[in-house]
Each structure stands twice: as C-alpha cells, then as structure tokens.
Design a protein around this motif. Structure first.
Motif, PDB file in Angstrom:
ATOM      1  N   ARG A 166      42.546  11.556 -66.509  1.00 14.65           N
ATOM      2  CA  ARG A 166      43.907  11.384 -65.999  1.00 14.65           C
ATOM      3  C   ARG A 166      45.256  12.722 -66.471  1.00 14.65           C
ATOM      4  N   ASN A 167      44.809  13.060 -67.768  1.00  8.55           N
ATOM      5  CA  ASN A 167      45.930  14.304 -67.899  1.00  8.55           C
ATOM      6  C   ASN A 167      45.993  15.397 -67.027  1.00  8.55           C
ATOM      7  N   ALA A 168      44.152  16.047 -66.468  1.00 14.91           N
ATOM      8  CA  ALA A 168      43.722  17.114 -65.308  1.00 14.91           C
ATOM      9  C   ALA A 168      43.934  16.541 -64.269  1.00 14.91           C
ATOM     10  N   LEU A 169      44.217  15.686 -63.974  1.00 13.62           N
ATOM     11  CA  LEU A 169      44.870  14.793 -62.687  1.00 13.62           C
ATOM     12  C   LEU A 169      46.413  15.641 -62.590  1.00 13.62           C
TER      13      LEU A 169
ATOM     14  N   ALA B 203      51.341   6.309 -55.642  1.00 14.69           N
ATOM     15  CA  ALA B 203      50.185   5.891 -54.238  1.00 14.69           C
ATOM     16  C   ALA B 203      48.353   6.062 -54.019  1.00 14.69           C
ATOM     17  N   GLN B 204      48.057   6.600 -55.579  1.00 11.60           N
ATOM     18  CA  GLN B 204      46.878   6.615 -54.988  1.00 11.60           C
ATOM     19  C   GLN B 204      46.066   6.523 -56.487  1.00 11.60           C
ATOM     20  N   PRO B 205      44.941   5.392 -55.637  1.00 14.05           N
ATOM     21  CA  PRO B 205      43.980   4.913 -57.212  1.00 14.05           C
ATOM     22  C   PRO B 205      43.433   5.504 -57.837  1.00 14.05           C
ATOM     23  N   ILE B 206      43.421   6.917 -57.772  1.00 15.89           N
ATOM     24  CA  ILE B 206      42.880   7.387 -58.332  1.00 15.89           C
ATOM     25  C   ILE B 206      43.559   7.097 -59.946  1.00 15.89           C
ATOM     26  N   GLY B 207      44.398   7.327 -59.942  1.00 17.44           N
ATOM     27  CA  GLY B 207      45.529   7.526 -61.379  1.00 17.44           C
ATOM     28  C   GLY B 207      44.733   6.090 -62.197  1.00 17.44           C
ATOM     29  N   PHE B 208      45.244   4.999 -61.378  1.00 15.00           N
ATOM     30  CA  PHE B 208      44.583   3.588 -61.660  1.00 15.00           C
ATOM     31  C   PHE B 208      43.250   3.579 -62.220  1.00 15.00           C
ATOM     32  N   VAL B 209      42.321   3.728 -61.726  1.00 16.16           N
ATOM     33  CA  VAL B 209      41.569   4.157 -62.316  1.00 16.16           C
ATOM     34  C   VAL B 209      40.791   4.503 -63.155  1.00 16.16           C
ATOM     35  N   PHE B 210      41.717   6.177 -63.852  1.00 16.15           N
ATOM     36  CA  PHE B 210      40.887   6.939 -65.284  1.00 16.15           C
ATOM     37  C   PHE B 210      42.152   5.339 -66.199  1.00 16.15           C
TER      38      PHE B 210
ATOM     39  N   LEU C   5      39.194  21.830 -63.545  1.00 16.66           N
ATOM     40  CA  LEU C   5      40.095  21.081 -63.966  1.00 16.66           C
ATOM     41  C   LEU C   5      40.401  21.722 -65.528  1.00 16.66           C
ATOM     42  N   PRO C   6      41.790  21.168 -65.098  1.00 16.59           N
ATOM     43  CA  PRO C   6      42.514  21.919 -67.068  1.00 16.59           C
ATOM     44  C   PRO C   6      42.122  20.695 -67.713  1.00 16.59           C
TER      45      PRO C   6
ATOM     46  N   ALA D  90      48.256  17.606 -64.266  1.00 15.11           N
ATOM     47  CA  ALA D  90      48.393  18.807 -64.556  1.00 15.11           C
ATOM     48  C   ALA D  90      48.147  19.586 -63.456  1.00 15.11           C
ATOM     49  N   SER D  91      46.755  19.454 -62.975  1.00 16.28           N
ATOM     50  CA  SER D  91      46.292  20.308 -62.199  1.00 16.28           C
ATOM     51  C   SER D  91      47.380  20.249 -60.869  1.00 16.28           C
ATOM     52  N   ALA D  92      47.791  19.039 -61.015  1.00 17.09           N
ATOM     53  CA  ALA D  92      48.571  18.299 -59.397  1.00 17.09           C
ATOM     54  C   ALA D  92      50.119  19.177 -59.601  1.00 17.09           C
ATOM     55  N   ILE D  93      50.923  20.008 -61.033  1.00 16.68           N
ATOM     56  CA  ILE D  93      51.855  20.431 -60.985  1.00 16.68           C
ATOM     57  C   ILE D  93      51.977  21.935 -61.536  1.00 16.68           C
ATOM     58  N   ARG D  94      50.446  21.968 -61.051  1.00 20.03           N
ATOM     59  CA  ARG D  94      50.758  23.774 -61.040  1.00 20.03           C
ATOM     60  C   ARG D  94      50.833  25.009 -60.408  1.00 20.03           C
ATOM     61  N   PHE D  95      50.940  24.407 -59.488  1.00 17.50           N
ATOM     62  CA  PHE D  95      51.431  25.427 -58.529  1.00 17.50           C
ATOM     63  C   PHE D  95      53.415  24.708 -58.800  1.00 17.50           C
ATOM     64  N   HIS D  96      53.570  23.994 -58.290  1.00 21.14           N
ATOM     65  CA  HIS D  96      54.652  23.760 -59.102  1.00 21.14           C
ATOM     66  C   HIS D  96      55.488  24.352 -59.809  1.00 21.14           C
ATOM     67  N   SER D  97      54.757  24.268 -60.632  1.00 15.42           N
ATOM     68  CA  SER D  97      55.447  24.567 -62.562  1.00 15.42           C
ATOM     69  C   SER D  97      55.619  26.120 -62.381  1.00 15.42           C
TER      70      SER D  97
END
Length: 383
Positions: free
Chosen positions: A39-42, A257-264, A343-344, A44-51
């Motif tokens: 979940r943390n990697a999800l 918006a995506q189920p993957i966050g809930f799954v973790f 993944l981080p 952290a990786s999602a905002i790497r470009f934005h950061s």
C-alpha cells in the motif's frame, strides 16, 4: 514481577505451544507488513513523478484521473496564470503513453513519455538537469534506468560508452543518457525528451494542448495565496493545485477510485484478525489447562487482577517473540520485491515501530478475551 515470572514459566513449559504461537504471530506480522508495504509502495510510486516537478503550483485538466491518463487543456490557461501577481514563471509539460521497441527482442512495450523545453527545466532530477543540452538534439531521449527489465538492457548498452538507437512510436530515436525515477503500479518505464522531439513522436497531436502547467511563484510569496488568485482568475476547465495538492489528488485516486488500495488495506486487516484468532486460541487453551492452578492461587489470596496480569504478560511476550522473526522475514521479502518489481518497498523504522505497537495491541486484545475464563476458576467448585 511475580506475575511476569509466572507468565514466562507458563510459556516456556509447553514449548511446542509456544513455537506454534510464535509462528502464528510471525505469520500475522508478515502478512500485515507485506500488505502495508504494498500500500505504501502504491502511494509512493504514484507520486514520484509529481514530486520532482519544478513548480509551486500545478495546472491540470479536471478530467485527468492519474499520471498515465492525463487529459489535455489549452496552454493559454498557463499563460493567463503568468499575469497573476506573485507568479514568476510558467513551464508547459507534455505527457503521453508511447510504444517502446525492445532493442534486443524487438517486442513493443508501453511507457510514459514526458517532454518540456530543455531551456526551462521542468524536473529537478539531477541527471535530467545535467543532460539538458543533450535533450535539445533531434530525436534524442533520456531513458529511466529504473524501468522494468522487459525494455531491454539499455543501461548496459550505454555503459559501453556509446549511444544507441531504437524505436518509439515507430520512429527511430537515440537514447542519449539515463536518469533514475522508477516504476509504479500504472507505469513500467519512462522516457524524457524535449517538446520538439515530442511533436516528432506524436505529429498528429494538436499543438497548444498540454497535460501539466507548472507555475513558479516569486520569492517570499505564499504558494497557497497565489494558487487562490490563479483559481479565481481562470475558468473551470482547469484545476489549480499546489504541488502537495497534486500529489494528494493522485494518491486519493489510487486509494478510492481504484480497488487496489482497498485490497491492500483489507489484506492488512485480515492479517490482524488471523493473528488475533491464533493468539486467542493459544491463550485460551493455556488458561483452560491451568484453571486448577489459577483456582489454587485464588484460594490462597491472589485476586483476579493478579491472574489477569499473568495472561496479559503472556500476550505481550508472544507479541515480542513473534514480532522479531516476522519483521526479519518481512525485511527480506521487501528487498526481494524491490529488486523484482523496482517498486519502492522499504521497511522504515516508523513502519516497523507502528507494526510492533499493532502486534502488541493484537495480542493484548486476544489476552483480554482469554482472561474471561479465569472468572470461572472458583476454588469451591474445582476442589
């Protein structure tokens, strides 16, 4: 300390049961840590470009969902923002998904392509800044060395000291250098190039449409205040966000918006429940086996509070003895996952400390349910 000593002796007395309890707690710890790590990697990786965007305020289309699905808006909005007091500079950024041809196998793979004017750096990645002049050359790109391996041995080719050619969007390009950003759950690899090269790769795209608008504020200005000014000035066809707001927007997409966050999150919760049940069964069986001894202690004057402390000490000891192997196994699995997926996945001290507190809480809660059996230890009935 007598209660603590008694708890230790009761645990050590039946070593097979102790080993089973430790294995159960360790399994629960591994399950929870892996789910929370994913979940943390999800996020952290999602905002790497934005950061790494060099902007205090970011303009995006309100129809955009996440980085790999950015919608376009007119660059006129960006230049309208330039007239707002407190704004010092603006930089348009172009983002798209393109097809990369593996230079060895010839297979095609989707990757993120980001572009901007090299004279106005849009990313603060040191490798990109250092190679900005190279980006100005026709059909030259920089490749993310932290991309997944199916894109080919790009780093090995460049290590030989020469640039090499491949194809992106069926156009011959030259890989002129590397940078390191990393993958995410939606992006397996990345390229960075100039805006001029971007239009060569996507000649059918309409000019004047951008995916990100970077706004830099003057020194001493509050970005939130300037953001509010821009938001008031521009129409609703653009969303005006601070850099922090943009990252929160991206994380919120993956969380809701995506189920993957809930799954973790659900997986971590199930790990807690599994550990709770295992520890409860162990402690309940231990209390039941020693019910006669507890009744004897009551008969000679020890109260329920003393016996409760014995069981709760056992719960804490189980938490500590099971947590240590659990966190060590998880650390190894984190490294394995990080190497395999890029993944981080990092087991930080904060995460480990939080998991220790959660493990102790899980075992203590199990102990609180198990001590209810002690109330039935009536010396008059047992003897």
């Amino acid at each position: 300390m007598r209660a603590f000593a008694l708890a230790c002796r009761q645990l050590i007395r039946q070593r097979a049961r102790l080993a089973t309890a430790m294995a159960g707690v360790a399994f629960a710890v591994v399950l929870m840590l892996m789910q929370l790590g994913f979940r943390n990697a999800l996020f952290a990786s999602a905002i790497r470009f934005h950061s790494h965007l060099r902007g205090d305020i970011i303009l995006v289309s309100p129809r955009s969902m996440y980085l790999a699905s950015m919608q376009s808006f007119s660059d006129r909005r960006l230049f309208e923002a330039l007239s707002v007091p407190g704004v010092s500079a603006v930089v348009p950024v172009y983002v798209s998904i393109g097809l990369w041809k593996n230079p060895v196998r010839g297979t095609a793979h989707r990757l993120l392509i980001a572009a901007f004017d090299p004279r106005r750096a849009a990313l603060d990645l040191p490798e990109v800044v250092a190679q900005s002049e190279r980006l100005r050359e026709p059909d030259v790109v920089l490749f993310d060395a932290a991309s997944r391996p199916e894109f080919g041995p790009v780093e090995q080719f460049l290590a030989q000291g020469t640039m090499f050619e491949t194809e992106v969007e069926r156009r011959a390009i030259t890989v002129g250098g590397l940078f390191r950003l990393g993958t995410s759950f939606g992006i397996d690899g990345s390229l960075i190039t100039s805006d001029a090269n971007f239009w060569r790769l996507f000649p059918n795209r309409r000019r004047g449409l951008i995916q990100f608008g970077l706004v830099r504020v003057e020194n001493g200005e509050d970005p939130e205040v300037v953001r509010a000014r821009i938001d008031e000035r521009l129409p609703e066809d653009v969303e005006v966000l601070t850099k922090r707001g943009l990252m929160e927007r991206e994380m919120n997409y993956w969380a809701t918006a995506q189920p993957i966050g809930f799954v973790f999150t659900f997986g971590a919760t199930m790990g807690f429940v599994v550990g709770f049940v295992i520890v409860y069964q162990i402690l309940f069986s231990d209390v039941a086996d020693h019910l006669g001894e507890y009744a004897t202690l009551k008969a000679i004057g020890y109260g329920d509070s003393y016996l409760y402390r014995v069981v709760l000490y056992e719960a804490v000891l189980l938490a500590l003895t099971g947590f240590i192997p659990g966190v060590l196994i998880s650390a190894g699995l984190y490294q394995l996952t990080n190497h395999a997926t890029h993944l981080p996945m990092h087991l930080s001290f904060v995460l480990a400390a939080s998991m220790l507190a959660l493990t102790v809480a899980m075992c203590v809660l199990s102990g609180l349910f198990a001590v209810r059996k002690i109330r039935s230890a009536d010396p008059a009935e047992i003897f």
